[in-house]
Design an enzyme around this catalytic site. Structure first.
Site, short mmCIF file in Angstrom:
data_model
loop_
_atom_site.label_atom_id
_atom_site.label_comp_id
_atom_site.label_asym_id
_atom_site.label_seq_id
_atom_site.Cartn_x
_atom_site.Cartn_y
_atom_site.Cartn_z
N GLU A 16 0.82 -1.21 0.00
CA GLU A 16 0.00 0.00 0.00
C GLU A 16 0.86 1.26 0.00
O GLU A 16 0.54 2.24 -0.68
CB GLU A 16 -0.96 0.00 1.18
CG GLU A 16 -2.08 -1.04 1.09
CD GLU A 16 -2.91 -0.89 -0.19
OE1 GLU A 16 -2.96 0.22 -0.76
OE2 GLU A 16 -3.49 -1.89 -0.62
N TYR A 52 -7.08 6.45 3.33
CA TYR A 52 -7.14 5.34 2.38
C TYR A 52 -6.33 4.13 2.86
O TYR A 52 -6.83 3.00 2.88
CB TYR A 52 -6.65 5.76 0.99
CG TYR A 52 -6.29 4.54 0.19
CD1 TYR A 52 -7.29 3.75 -0.36
CD2 TYR A 52 -4.97 4.11 0.08
CE1 TYR A 52 -6.99 2.57 -1.03
CE2 TYR A 52 -4.65 2.94 -0.58
CZ TYR A 52 -5.65 2.17 -1.13
OH TYR A 52 -5.35 1.00 -1.75
N ASP A 77 -10.05 4.94 -3.02
CA ASP A 77 -8.89 5.43 -3.74
C ASP A 77 -9.37 6.05 -5.06
O ASP A 77 -10.56 6.15 -5.31
CB ASP A 77 -7.89 4.30 -4.00
CG ASP A 77 -8.36 3.41 -5.13
OD1 ASP A 77 -9.59 3.24 -5.27
OD2 ASP A 77 -7.52 2.91 -5.88
N CYS A 116 -12.65 0.33 -15.86
CA CYS A 116 -13.20 1.69 -15.78
C CYS A 116 -12.05 2.68 -15.59
O CYS A 116 -11.98 3.41 -14.61
CB CYS A 116 -14.19 1.77 -14.62
SG CYS A 116 -15.24 3.25 -14.64
N CYS A 155 -15.81 -0.19 -21.62
CA CYS A 155 -17.18 -0.43 -21.15
C CYS A 155 -17.75 -1.76 -21.67
O CYS A 155 -18.65 -2.33 -21.06
CB CYS A 155 -18.08 0.73 -21.57
SG CYS A 155 -17.55 2.33 -20.91
N CYS A 177 -17.21 -4.27 -19.09
CA CYS A 177 -17.61 -3.88 -17.73
C CYS A 177 -18.83 -4.68 -17.27
O CYS A 177 -19.83 -4.76 -17.98
CB CYS A 177 -17.93 -2.39 -17.67
SG CYS A 177 -18.45 -1.84 -16.03
N CYS A 227 -24.81 1.54 -15.45
CA CYS A 227 -23.93 2.70 -15.30
C CYS A 227 -24.65 4.00 -15.66
O CYS A 227 -25.12 4.19 -16.79
CB CYS A 227 -22.69 2.54 -16.17
SG CYS A 227 -21.54 3.94 -16.06
#
Length: 306
Positions: free
Chosen positions: A51, A134, A152, A207, A214, A217, A223
DNA sequence: TAGGCGTGGGT
DNA sequence: TACCCAAGCCT
């Protein structure tokens, strides 16, 4: 007529969120990348290290450094036992080297305050150097399976599009975004943790900011941005980052010399990296003030021993 | 809170 | 070629 589960009904507190859970998590199960910090053997320390490294740095650049780091410092105590300058050196060219210093500081704090174990509580994580909202949520969720809204840049973009109907989220995270993220969170811990990882992965792989895919997706049918005709971002252009000619560039060049050096470096060697003396001195002073460089007697410099 | 803080790959 | 942007944090 098919029965509709009660919890799938849209509500003010959860704007049709449950309808997104299954498709996104199922997509994640099928398409998630096999990243080392997602494997069980990574443990909380591996998650935390990843992280830190992934803050503003792409996965592909992190991978090799992560492997070397964990091999050398398999626990917080191992890192805490070394000088901070070694962390800065091992950080290599990941960028934002203050993160290396903060990760070292976090390791020291974990040794001092938490018996060498990465803490499990969000508030304890948040108190560590280099750990913000975060990262605290990410470690608690990914390492310990807790239920947190992990927000995030990927998640914010996914939500801005899927729910908000906009191409991009606002520059700074808003209260409305936090509220939405909490409302969308699945009720139980393991599903919430899965959802957090899945929404991040969706933003990273499908995305995306520039050219969203898309067609691939899992929630394209739901969406809001798509439904609105994928309108372009309106309002002022987002703040770009300049780099050439800035102090940041000079700092980077100075630190690169010190990372490569085995012995203290004379001033003259640092002077070669940048012609303009005022900016060069300012950049070096900044590095010293940040604790990234240690000045010695006789005009010598090195990475910090303490 | 807006701006500083690295680096390199993709378009 | 420039520009965009990448799992943020801190002051």
């Amino acid at each position: 007529m098919t029965a509709i589960p009660a919890d799938s009904a849209p509500s003010a507190s959860r704007p049709n969120g449950t309808a997104l859970h299954s498709p996104v998590i199922d997509w994640f199960d099928a398409h998630a990348r096999d990243l080392p910090w997602r494997r069980p053997e990574a443990g909380p320390w591996g998650v935390m290290v990843s992280e830190f490294m992934l803050q503003q740095t792409p996965v592909n650049r992190v991978l090799p450094v992560y492997e070397q780091w964990l091999a050398r410092w398999p626990s917080p105590a191992h890192l805490a036992a070394e000088p901070p300058g070694e962390a800065v050196r091992a950080w290599g060219r990941l960028g934002y080297p203050r993160r290396a210093l903060r990760l070292h500081g976090a390791a020291v704090a974990i040794r001092e305050r938490h018996g060498g174990q990465v803490p499990t509580e969000h508030a304890e994580l948040l108190a560590l150097p280099g750990v913000g909202e975060y990262t605290a949520a990410a470690v608690a969720s990914f390492a310990y399976g807790q239920r947190h809204a992990v927000m995030d840049t990927n998640v914010r973009r996914v939500f801005a599009r899927a729910v908000g109907g906009r191409e991009f989220p606002p520059d700074a995270t808003t209260a409305a975004e936090r509220k939405l993220a909490r409302a969308l969170l699945p009720d139980d811990d393991p599903t919430a943790a899965r959802w957090a990882a899945a929404t991040m992965e969706l933003g990273a792989l499908v995305c995306t900011a520039r050219t969203p895919d898309c067609v691939r997706c899992p929630i394209t049918a739901q969406c809001a941005w798509r439904a609105a005709g994928s309108p372009a971002h309106d309002g002022p252009p987002r703040r770009g980052q300049t780099y050439a000619g800035t102090d940041r560039q000079v700092r980077g060049k100075l630190l690169a010399v010190l990372r490569e050096a085995v012995t203290p470096v004379p001033q003259a060697a640092l002077d070669k990296v940048w012609d303009e003396p005022v900016q060069r001195a300012r950049a070096l002073d900044g590095l010293i003030a940040d604790g990234l460089v240690e000045p010695l007697d006789g005009g010598l410099y090195r990475l910090p021993l303490t």
